[in-house]
Scaffold this motif. Structure first.
Motif, mmCIF file in Angstrom:
data_model
loop_
_atom_site.group_PDB
_atom_site.id
_atom_site.type_symbol
_atom_site.label_atom_id
_atom_site.label_comp_id
_atom_site.label_asym_id
_atom_site.label_seq_id
_atom_site.Cartn_x
_atom_site.Cartn_y
_atom_site.Cartn_z
ATOM 1 N N ASP A 42 0.813 -1.219 0.000
ATOM 2 C CA ASP A 42 0.000 0.000 0.000
ATOM 3 C C ASP A 42 0.848 1.271 0.000
ATOM 4 N N ALA A 44 2.171 4.445 -2.110
ATOM 5 C CA ALA A 44 1.714 5.232 -3.254
ATOM 6 C C ALA A 44 2.675 5.123 -4.435
ATOM 7 N N ALA A 72 3.441 6.576 3.969
ATOM 8 C CA ALA A 72 2.327 5.705 4.334
ATOM 9 C C ALA A 72 2.545 4.300 3.775
ATOM 10 N N GLN A 73 2.242 3.283 4.583
ATOM 11 C CA GLN A 73 2.428 1.900 4.140
ATOM 12 C C GLN A 73 1.748 0.941 5.100
ATOM 13 N N THR A 74 1.583 -0.292 4.618
ATOM 14 C CA THR A 74 1.059 -1.386 5.437
ATOM 15 C C THR A 74 2.173 -2.398 5.668
ATOM 16 N N ALA A 97 2.122 8.775 14.325
ATOM 17 C CA ALA A 97 0.925 8.881 13.504
ATOM 18 C C ALA A 97 -0.017 7.754 13.908
ATOM 19 N N GLU A 98 -1.313 7.935 13.697
ATOM 20 C CA GLU A 98 -2.285 6.913 14.074
ATOM 21 C C GLU A 98 -2.020 5.608 13.322
ATOM 22 N N THR A 99 -2.206 4.492 14.008
ATOM 23 C CA THR A 99 -1.989 3.171 13.429
ATOM 24 C C THR A 99 -3.248 2.328 13.602
ATOM 25 N N HIS A 127 -1.352 -0.565 9.504
ATOM 26 C CA HIS A 127 -1.261 0.471 8.472
ATOM 27 C C HIS A 127 -1.189 1.827 9.142
ATOM 28 N N THR A 128 -0.375 2.692 8.592
ATOM 29 C CA THR A 128 -0.274 4.060 9.078
ATOM 30 C C THR A 128 -0.097 5.005 7.907
ATOM 31 N N ASN A 129 -0.615 6.209 8.060
ATOM 32 C CA ASN A 129 -0.516 7.207 6.985
ATOM 33 C C ASN A 129 0.844 7.892 6.947
ATOM 34 N N LYS A 130 1.690 7.541 7.908
ATOM 35 C CA LYS A 130 3.049 8.080 7.932
ATOM 36 C C LYS A 130 3.870 7.254 8.906
#
Length: 355
Positions: A42, A44, A72-74, A97-99, A127-130
């Motif tokens: 995941d 980009a 961001a990655q999983t 960052a939120e996880t 997963h986290t957006n950062k």
């Protein structure tokens, strides 16, 4: 500002800074170095654009502490990867960052800055957006017994709680000053984090549990030293080992209780040592047979069967390490490498677990 002057006697350290802006293959090498730790997904643009990773990792005793930033990655560990990696470690993670994730079928959400616990011998996905994270990984045998008894996989100390804030603040400071710490200081700083966590996780201290853990570690180390001196000697039983060490059978059993028993612990550690030896060999030397014999296996067939049972592959399938990267890590190069080096960190984990 904290003092970050490096010590000449500091423990191994590795650092990298990579970006798709300067290297079109940056993400591919990043994902490749991660292969035994996490599956990366995941990202980009498939990592071909706007990808970067900047990380520094220190080895203190049997523990590693890493501070990393990425996109961001999983990150996933399925059952096959858990088996192949052979890690029996616990991970303590703080991500700024939120996880969100799935831990053995249980949904987990951790607010930014929370302290998260993972058992690396069990599957997980997050997963986290950062990625803006601090990660500590230590062998299960070094984890306080009170924490193991809680079923730590997926536990979260929220950032909004006093305990979460205190543990996160302490460990972020440790990471910031890590270049200036000796091995003993780094080990003590990481152990202190668990002492702080204990106070806020509902554990009622029994009689000197830290002392009990230390005694059990000492018994395990002494037992391994005796058996290593004569690895293929068939005379070692629980009775003869206890007598040689001057402890009771009960003390011996208790020392190995949370490691699966004496036999299981010895087998696991010898296989971990053999794995590290296979990673470090040049070409086909030493041979599989020789490495098996060095670690207490009487013949190739027995060694291969045990190795395959533990790691899901044969000894001949173990990929070689990168000697240049490992040497730079040991030398403590100040300059960030131009490739991700999770594979070197994995070698550290396997070697320290087997030590």
């Amino acid at each position: 500002m904290h003092n970050r002057v490096p010590r000449p006697d500091r423990p191994p350290r590795v650092s990298w800074a990579i970006s798709s802006d300067t290297n079109a293959d940056a993400f591919d090498t990043y994902r490749g170095s991660f292969v035994d730790l996490y599956e990366v997904g995941d990202v980009a643009h498939a990592g071909k654009a706007d990808f970067s990773s900047r990380t520094t990792v220190h080895l203190f005793g049997s523990a590693v502490i890493g501070r990393g930033r990425s996109v961001a990655q999983t990150l996933s560990r399925d059952a096959a990867m858990v088996r192949r990696s052979g890690l029996d470690h616990v991970s303590l993670i703080i991500n700024l960052a939120e996880t969100v994730g799935d831990i053995d079928g249980k949904s987990v959400r951790a607010e930014a800055g929370s302290v998260q616990f993972r058992d690396l011998s069990r599957p997980s996905t997050s997963h986290t957006n950062k990625i803006d994270t601090l990660n500590i990984m230590i062998p299960r045998t070094s984890v306080p017994s009170w924490l193991l008894s809680k079923g730590l996989h997926g536990l979260v100390l929220p950032a909004s709680s006093p305990g979460g804030r205190l543990v996160a603040s302490h460990l972020m400071t440790v990471a910031e000053v890590a270049d200036g710490l000796s091995e003993a200081e780094g080990v003590a700083a990481i152990e202190a984090a668990f002492v702080i966590a204990e106070r806020f996780m509902g554990h009622e201290r029994s009689i000197a549990p830290a002392h009990t853990d230390a005694i059990h570690r000492s018994i395990r180390e002494r037992a391994m030293a005796l058996m290593d001196a004569e690895p293929v000697n068939g005379r070692w039983t629980s009775d003869t080992l206890a007598r040689a060490m001057g402890v009771s059978r009960t003390s011996l059993y208790r020392a190995f209780e949370r490691t699966g028993g004496v036999k299981a612990y010895v087998l696991s550690r010898r296989l971990s040592r053999a794995y590290a030896e296979l990673r470090a060999r040049k070409g086909n030397q030493p041979s599989v047979e020789q490495i098996g014999q060095m670690h207490g296996f009487s013949d190739r067939r027995t060694f291969v069967a045990a190795f395959r049972q533990r790691f899901g592959m044969g000894p001949d399938e173990v990929p070689p390490s990168n000697p240049q990267a490992s040497r730079l890590a040991q030398d403590g190069s100040e300059l960030p490498m131009d490739r991700a080096m999770h594979d070197v960190v994995m070698d550290w984990l396997r070697t320290s677990e087997a030590a």
